[in-house]
Motif scaffolding. Sequence first.
Motif, PDB file in Angstrom:
ATOM      1  N   THR A   1     -13.139  10.104   3.482  1.00 50.11           N
ATOM      2  CA  THR A   1     -12.609   8.736   3.399  1.00 50.11           C
ATOM      3  C   THR A   1     -13.603   7.725   2.856  1.00 50.11           C
ATOM      4  N   PHE A   2     -14.809   8.145   2.530  1.00 47.28           N
ATOM      5  CA  PHE A   2     -15.844   7.192   2.119  1.00 47.28           C
ATOM      6  C   PHE A   2     -15.455   6.405   0.875  1.00 47.28           C
ATOM      7  N   LEU A   3     -14.752   7.042  -0.072  1.00 48.38           N
ATOM      8  CA  LEU A   3     -14.442   6.370  -1.329  1.00 48.38           C
ATOM      9  C   LEU A   3     -13.386   5.281  -1.169  1.00 48.38           C
ATOM     10  N   ALA A   4     -12.663   5.287  -0.045  1.00 44.25           N
ATOM     11  CA  ALA A   4     -11.638   4.254   0.169  1.00 44.25           C
ATOM     12  C   ALA A   4     -12.260   2.860   0.264  1.00 44.25           C
ATOM     13  N   PRO A   5     -13.243   2.620   1.150  1.00 45.67           N
ATOM     14  CA  PRO A   5     -13.847   1.279   1.174  1.00 45.67           C
ATOM     15  C   PRO A   5     -14.620   0.954  -0.096  1.00 45.67           C
ATOM     16  N   VAL A   6     -15.172   1.967  -0.752  1.00 44.46           N
ATOM     17  CA  VAL A   6     -15.866   1.728  -2.021  1.00 44.46           C
ATOM     18  C   VAL A   6     -14.880   1.194  -3.056  1.00 44.46           C
ATOM     19  N   TYR A   7     -13.700   1.798  -3.111  1.00 43.61           N
ATOM     20  CA  TYR A   7     -12.673   1.346  -4.047  1.00 43.61           C
ATOM     21  C   TYR A   7     -12.261  -0.098  -3.740  1.00 43.61           C
ATOM     22  N   LEU A   8     -12.003  -0.392  -2.457  1.00 43.26           N
ATOM     23  CA  LEU A   8     -11.580  -1.734  -2.070  1.00 43.26           C
ATOM     24  C   LEU A   8     -12.654  -2.768  -2.415  1.00 43.26           C
ATOM     25  N   ALA A   9     -13.900  -2.410  -2.184  1.00 41.18           N
ATOM     26  CA  ALA A   9     -14.988  -3.341  -2.494  1.00 41.18           C
ATOM     27  C   ALA A   9     -15.057  -3.631  -3.990  1.00 41.18           C
TER      28      ALA A   9
ATOM     29  N   THR B   1       0.837  -1.198   0.000  1.00 44.73           N
ATOM     30  CA  THR B   1       0.000   0.000   0.000  1.00 44.73           C
ATOM     31  C   THR B   1       0.872   1.248   0.000  1.00 44.73           C
ATOM     32  N   THR B   2       0.491   2.231  -0.790  1.00 48.19           N
ATOM     33  CA  THR B   2       1.229   3.497  -0.808  1.00 48.19           C
ATOM     34  C   THR B   2       0.985   4.243   0.500  1.00 48.19           C
ATOM     35  N   PRO B   3       1.945   5.065   0.933  1.00 49.63           N
ATOM     36  CA  PRO B   3       1.812   5.748   2.232  1.00 49.63           C
ATOM     37  C   PRO B   3       0.551   6.593   2.359  1.00 49.63           C
ATOM     38  N   TRP B   4       0.179   7.304   1.292  1.00 48.02           N
ATOM     39  CA  TRP B   4      -0.979   8.189   1.413  1.00 48.02           C
ATOM     40  C   TRP B   4      -2.266   7.389   1.653  1.00 48.02           C
TER      41      TRP B   4
ATOM     42  N   VAL C   1       6.309  -4.226  -5.819  1.00 50.81           N
ATOM     43  CA  VAL C   1       5.132  -3.769  -6.547  1.00 50.81           C
ATOM     44  C   VAL C   1       4.224  -2.992  -5.597  1.00 50.81           C
ATOM     45  N   LYS C   2       3.761  -1.841  -6.049  1.00 47.46           N
ATOM     46  CA  LYS C   2       2.931  -0.968  -5.225  1.00 47.46           C
ATOM     47  C   LYS C   2       1.507  -0.904  -5.790  1.00 47.46           C
ATOM     48  N   HIS C   3       0.573  -0.732  -4.881  1.00 44.94           N
ATOM     49  CA  HIS C   3      -0.828  -0.582  -5.268  1.00 44.94           C
ATOM     50  C   HIS C   3      -1.262   0.836  -4.887  1.00 44.94           C
ATOM     51  N   ASP C   4      -1.450   1.684  -5.893  1.00 44.89           N
ATOM     52  CA  ASP C   4      -1.882   3.062  -5.674  1.00 44.89           C
ATOM     53  C   ASP C   4      -3.290   3.218  -6.250  1.00 44.89           C
ATOM     54  N   PRO C   5      -4.309   3.368  -5.392  1.00 42.00           N
ATOM     55  CA  PRO C   5      -5.682   3.451  -5.901  1.00 42.00           C
ATOM     56  C   PRO C   5      -5.899   4.574  -6.903  1.00 42.00           C
ATOM     57  N   LEU C   6      -5.287   5.742  -6.698  1.00 45.31           N
ATOM     58  CA  LEU C   6      -5.440   6.836  -7.662  1.00 45.31           C
ATOM     59  C   LEU C   6      -4.933   6.420  -9.032  1.00 45.31           C
ATOM     60  N   PHE C   7      -3.785   5.757  -9.041  1.00 39.05           N
ATOM     61  CA  PHE C   7      -3.190   5.329 -10.304  1.00 39.05           C
ATOM     62  C   PHE C   7      -4.046   4.253 -10.968  1.00 39.05           C
TER      63      PHE C   7
ATOM     64  N   ARG D   1       0.755  -1.360  -9.947  1.00 39.11           N
ATOM     65  CA  ARG D   1      -0.349  -2.160 -10.434  1.00 39.11           C
ATOM     66  C   ARG D   1      -1.257  -1.334 -11.325  1.00 39.11           C
ATOM     67  N   ALA D   2      -1.703  -1.931 -12.415  1.00 39.32           N
ATOM     68  CA  ALA D   2      -2.666  -1.281 -13.309  1.00 39.32           C
ATOM     69  C   ALA D   2      -3.729  -2.300 -13.691  1.00 39.32           C
ATOM     70  N   PRO D   3      -4.968  -1.865 -13.901  1.00 35.83           N
ATOM     71  CA  PRO D   3      -6.060  -2.804 -14.173  1.00 35.83           C
ATOM     72  C   PRO D   3      -6.055  -3.291 -15.607  1.00 35.83           C
ATOM     73  N   GLU D   4      -6.568  -4.489 -15.768  1.00 37.24           N
ATOM     74  CA  GLU D   4      -6.805  -5.047 -17.104  1.00 37.24           C
ATOM     75  C   GLU D   4      -8.142  -5.771 -17.077  1.00 37.24           C
ATOM     76  N   MET D   5      -9.016  -5.405 -17.970  1.00 33.66           N
ATOM     77  CA  MET D   5     -10.298  -6.100 -18.041  1.00 33.66           C
ATOM     78  C   MET D   5     -10.097  -7.472 -18.679  1.00 33.66           C
ATOM     79  N   ASP D   6     -10.712  -8.472 -18.082  1.00 32.82           N
ATOM     80  CA  ASP D   6     -10.697  -9.790 -18.701  1.00 32.82           C
ATOM     81  C   ASP D   6     -12.058 -10.446 -18.481  1.00 32.82           C
ATOM     82  N   ALA D   7     -12.147 -11.650 -18.935  1.00 34.11           N
ATOM     83  CA  ALA D   7     -13.450 -12.321 -18.890  1.00 34.11           C
ATOM     84  C   ALA D   7     -13.825 -12.790 -17.494  1.00 34.11           C
TER      85      ALA D   7
END
Length: 838
Positions: free
Chosen positions: A136-144, A97-100, A283-289, A261-267
Amino acid sequence: METGISKRLPGIFVFGLACLCLALIVLTFAVYMGPRSIRETGFVLTHFMLLLYFFVIWLSGHLKRNPHRRKLVAIFVLLLLVDAYTVNTSMAVFDATTPWFAIILVLMGANILAFSWFEESPEWVKCLQCALLGFTFLAPVYLACYLLNMYIISIIGLIAIGISLVTFSPIFVIWFHTRMVRKLVWPIYRYRFIYLCAMGLAVMIIAAYAFLYATKVNAMDRIYGQTTPGTTDMPGWIRVAQEPMFGPVTEMILRTGITYRAPEMDAFGFFDMPSQREYDSEVKHDPLFVLSAFIFGRTSIPEEDRVKILSVAYDKRHFAEERLWGGRHLATTNVNTRADLWPHYHLAYTENTIVVNNEGEEDWRLWNEEAIYTFHLPEGGVVTSLSLWINNREEKGILTTKQKADSAYKEIVGHQYRDPSVVHWQEGNRVVVRVFPVPPHGKRQFKIGITAPLKVQDGQLLYQPTWFEGPSAEHADYKVSLNMQQWPKEMATPSGFFHDDNRLAYLGNYHPNWELKIPNETIDNAAFNFNGQRYTLLPYTPAYEFFTPANYYLDVNQSWHYNDYLEIISKLKDKPVWVFHPQKGWTAVNALNKKNLFEDLLELNFSLFPFHLIPQPATAMVITASGQTSPQLSDLGETTFQNSLRSCFNKQRIRLYDIGQTLSPYLATLKESRSLIYEKGSLEQLLSQISKNSFLKPEESSSQLIMASSGIRIARSADSTPTQGPDHLARLFAYNYILQELGPRVAAADAGKDSLLVQVAKEAYVVSPLSSLIVLETQADYDQFGIKDDNNALKNASLNGHGAVPEPHEWALFIVAVSLLFYVRFEKLLFRKKGKAC
């Protein structure tokens, strides 16, 4: 209903709070310092506490409506979230997880707990809680959303003592958040307004970042698409690397799929799951990115070219090296530097013995690892020895062609998993050493020897240690031992060094940021004879000749100062002065355009001066002040630019005057290969020489090579007269001779086909663009790949010696010693025989 915070807390809540504190401590240990066994024990412990707490509040009836239910549920939600991240340390779903984002999660958790006392809190605290709730509401929404593709599997996995329950922790947080908003925030206007404003601020930050991301990606893709390798004179990635767009976001885009990390749509899912690739960080996971990449897409620049951009723009060449095995758990634990210095020859030979440990944790998945080191040599330095310890015994390397060494290493490491080590030459005074295997919980030891001239600087000789990139040496023990026949009395020693007999020594933690300055000495006459050739060391003093350039070319880039630029133009007001503009081509500098041209060229991160486009190279003078950033010749590949450059320098050397502090890798390689008539000086010296039309006179030839920065030259002649010089003279001559003969082909893929130059490298035992040193486990390995040692060669260099070939005085000592032993052994027998004869 409670009437104040001071009311006695229920015992079950105190129990839950204790469980939460313990779970946070376990999570901290698991993330920052826990080995795998501790992490696995940690997530079992936190999961047990979660289940225990849940069953306690359920069976005791506290989940029913009561004054303390909100407090108890808040503890459960936070325990579930902490449990999820503790499980993640062993069963990785999210990358680091990134520090921010970690700060956001901490604020969110603290706010959830604080909402248990919302009604009793002061007004300003309530407003702050509402703001934090919205922000902070969007943080759990993103994780979900990120975990959507795991929910079906997690539901099935609930039968496994509920471990997969942690997958739904973001949904529980959203549920709790929604209840707090509906019951406590939304009914009151001012709380609702603060909540919505804070949420709007979070959305604006996300939108701003996404816009910046989209702008950067579009700009890079547009520049990259302007050129296509094979159809233009320069690869598209070099155009991107030149542009002034670099910053944290750009670096993250370039590292997409590498360390970010970057998203990739798959089936099968909404987001892709983490993959592993070793670079300079985990490897880092940055939700904004991730969100930005999901909305606007990933860059179209292939990963191979993005790695090249990172290598050039962010100096990440070492991490772009090809790997056959991982090396994530390796650490350098011991560095031992020993050197012989000859100030009267302006030479030094240094051996670095390195111990590398595999500090991987107890894990059935742990494999042998490959240690890769990039050594940065002093200017003009060359590797002349390599050793690897096999079964606690030092095995010395054998010099062979680069192709054979590379094939043998890859075959053994890739398929046979046995002991090799190899060192390859790289541009920019660098070599890469590879060692395999470093076994789990084991260590390997190797040694590399470097012959280098001592640099003359400000009237003193400068000895600089070799430094390296590779497995971290942050906690390595460091031992230095420098040997000289007689140390000067007035000499400042580096901090922490002490005299030990006739040695200068250091003991402590590893740090290569030191240098030794020795009073400059007059060069003694020295020579070394080998294979009928005499290599004579002579002092070098630059000679000058009358030369009037017909055209001056300024290689302007970020390293230039505007005042220097103006002074040169003013001095050359009656001469043709040109710059090369990426869009406009050759442009004559005049009073009207000089400022605009400078500003345009100053924005470029680096320049690749097109020497091959100079109309009359024989009468041209190029003036540069380059920086440390630029591609190397090998980065250009078989492009039109590269091929035209080789063709140009095969016909004509071009004059280059350097007024900068450092030389770019591109120009440094051209200088080392003697493609340029290179001259270095200050701006004042340049202006003075322009006035006199006096410039450096080229004096090098196939029989005389110059190391100008060290004030020495080495001459070769046919002679077998006994000599007393070190064999390093022959080694340095051979290395520089190979570079000179290769010229601009120094980075060409087919350079190794020159059998005559390969033989020169083998005889002198020097690592070069054509040759490498390799250590294999058995003689059968050498035979398998056709690697044979040459008996008529200098072999590996060594300390306190002149190599494998004894010099005449050493032969004399050897004969005397043998004669003495013979006399002692047979003295009685000889005298007895004489007595009987009488």
